[in-house]
Design a protein around this motif. Structure first.
Motif, mmCIF file in Angstrom:
data_model
loop_
_atom_site.group_PDB
_atom_site.id
_atom_site.type_symbol
_atom_site.label_atom_id
_atom_site.label_comp_id
_atom_site.label_asym_id
_atom_site.label_seq_id
_atom_site.Cartn_x
_atom_site.Cartn_y
_atom_site.Cartn_z
ATOM 1 N N TYR A 94 1.003 -1.395 0.023
ATOM 2 C CA TYR A 94 0.107 0.071 0.029
ATOM 3 C C TYR A 94 0.998 1.291 -0.064
ATOM 4 C CZ TYR A 94 -3.209 3.432 1.894
ATOM 5 O OH TYR A 94 -4.086 4.456 2.241
ATOM 6 N N PHE A 95 2.073 1.347 1.037
ATOM 7 C CA PHE A 95 2.951 2.448 0.959
ATOM 8 C C PHE A 95 3.742 2.464 -0.396
ATOM 9 C CE2 PHE A 95 1.772 2.484 5.451
ATOM 10 C CZ PHE A 95 1.895 4.007 5.595
ATOM 11 N N THR A 96 4.096 1.450 -0.894
ATOM 12 C CA THR A 96 4.947 1.415 -2.115
ATOM 13 C C THR A 96 4.233 1.936 -3.315
ATOM 14 O OG1 THR A 96 6.272 -0.792 -1.242
ATOM 15 C CG2 THR A 96 6.394 -0.104 -3.759
ATOM 16 N N LEU A 97 3.217 1.908 -3.589
ATOM 17 C CA LEU A 97 2.402 2.279 -4.714
ATOM 18 C C LEU A 97 1.700 3.667 -4.454
ATOM 19 C CD1 LEU A 97 1.002 -1.027 -6.364
ATOM 20 C CD2 LEU A 97 2.888 0.348 -7.272
ATOM 21 N N ALA A 98 1.507 4.469 -5.325
ATOM 22 C CA ALA A 98 0.577 5.539 -5.030
ATOM 23 C C ALA A 98 -0.884 5.154 -5.278
ATOM 24 C CB ALA A 98 0.821 6.845 -5.885
#
Length: 301
Positions: free
Chosen positions: A25-29
């Motif tokens: 979740y944090f890796t992709l916008a």
């Protein structure tokens, strides 16, 4: 050997998956981050998974969707049934267990964040019951490799002091006190440099026969018997030294520790240690008696 229950493992694995999900979740916008995270978990999440999912929602995560869950269950089954390979109870094999299960689990655990990503800190999950299965399975596969390795002439064990502690359910210091060049479990040391003045640390190897014999002597330790057909096959292809080492190792696994085995077959523990170390051909009468006794397992496994 203290093995976590399946229920404990599944709870811990779901928490590990939450860590993985929020990492995605944090890796992709957004919206891609939310979409990938939800597809990964198989449920809809608003905000951070570790903060906003209830225990009931976490329990609803379908573990059957995850290949890693299948590998954890395979390793758990091997440990619970004391199997000599991942898929066969009585035929030693290490390669498949490592390559197709243990290495994947190691990679999975290594990718879990060790820094809290949200308001709740679930990072301790990466050191829970799933890691315990990894550590136990790692030690168990080292035991299998030690048993199998005797048939190839190996006198040093893949087992470490830490492995013995895990398999015996004892603390490391207790095991270390039993290990040494002239102790119950003999050791040898190799250095990374041949220079006598080198400060490089020595890596301690445990003696293969001593390590397995010590484990086998513990009343609360169990390991599956080696298939007599597998033993016969290996002995047929072994040179005299490897035949001696393999037969002694298999005899300990199938028939019992040297302390009870030796007097029953008219030799001493010291004899067995010498035969194993030097690769001496066993006296014919002892070799035949051990093989006959082992072959009585045929058809009962």
């Amino acid at each position: 050997m203290e093995i976590p229950s399946l229920t404990e493992i599944e709870i811990n694995l779901r928490h590990c998956l939450l860590l993985k999900a929020d990492d995605l979740y944090f890796t992709l916008a957004d919206p891609a981050g939310s979409k990938v995270r939800n597809e990964f978990l198989g449920i809809e999440v608003e905000g951070l998974a570790d903060e906003n999912l209830s225990e009931a929602e976490i329990a609803s995560i379908d573990l059957a969707r995850f290949a890693i869950a299948d590998r954890v269950c395979l390793l758990l089954g091997m440990l619970e049934r004391r199997q000599l390979s991942l898929q066969d109870e009585h035929r030693p094999d290490v390669e498949f267990g490592r390559n197709d299960a243990l290495d994947f689990l190691e990679h999975f655990l290594s990718t879990l964040p060790d820094v809290a990503l949200g308001g709740l800190d679930l990072t301790a999950a990466r050191n829970g019951e799933v890691r315990r299965i990894y550590e136990l399975a790692y030690a168990w596969l080292n035991l299998i490799e030690t048993i199998e390795g005797a048939f190839y002439g190996e006198t040093e064990s893949s087992l470490t002091v830490g492995d013995l502690a895990l398999l015996a359910g004892l603390d490391t210091r207790t095991i270390r006190n039993r290990c040494g060049p002239d102790k119950l479990i003999r050791t040898s040391a190799d250095r990374t440099s041949q220079d006598r003045n080198s400060a490089s640390p020595a890596f301690v190897h445990l003696h293969a026969l001593d390590a397995v014999d010590w484990l086998r002597s513990r009343k609360d330790f169990h390991v599956s018997a080696v298939d007599p057909g597998w033993i016969t096959q290996r002995l047929a292809n072994a040179n005299p030294a490897n035949s001696t080492r393999g037969l002694l190792m298999a005899s300990i696994v199938n028939l019992g520790p040297l302390a009870s085995l030796a007097p029953a077959f008219d030799f001493t523990v010291e004899d067995a240690r010498r035969w194993f170390d030097e690769g001496e051909l066993l006296p014919a009468s002892i070799s035949e008696a051990l093989i006959q006794k082992i072959q009585k397992f045929e058809g009962t496994l």
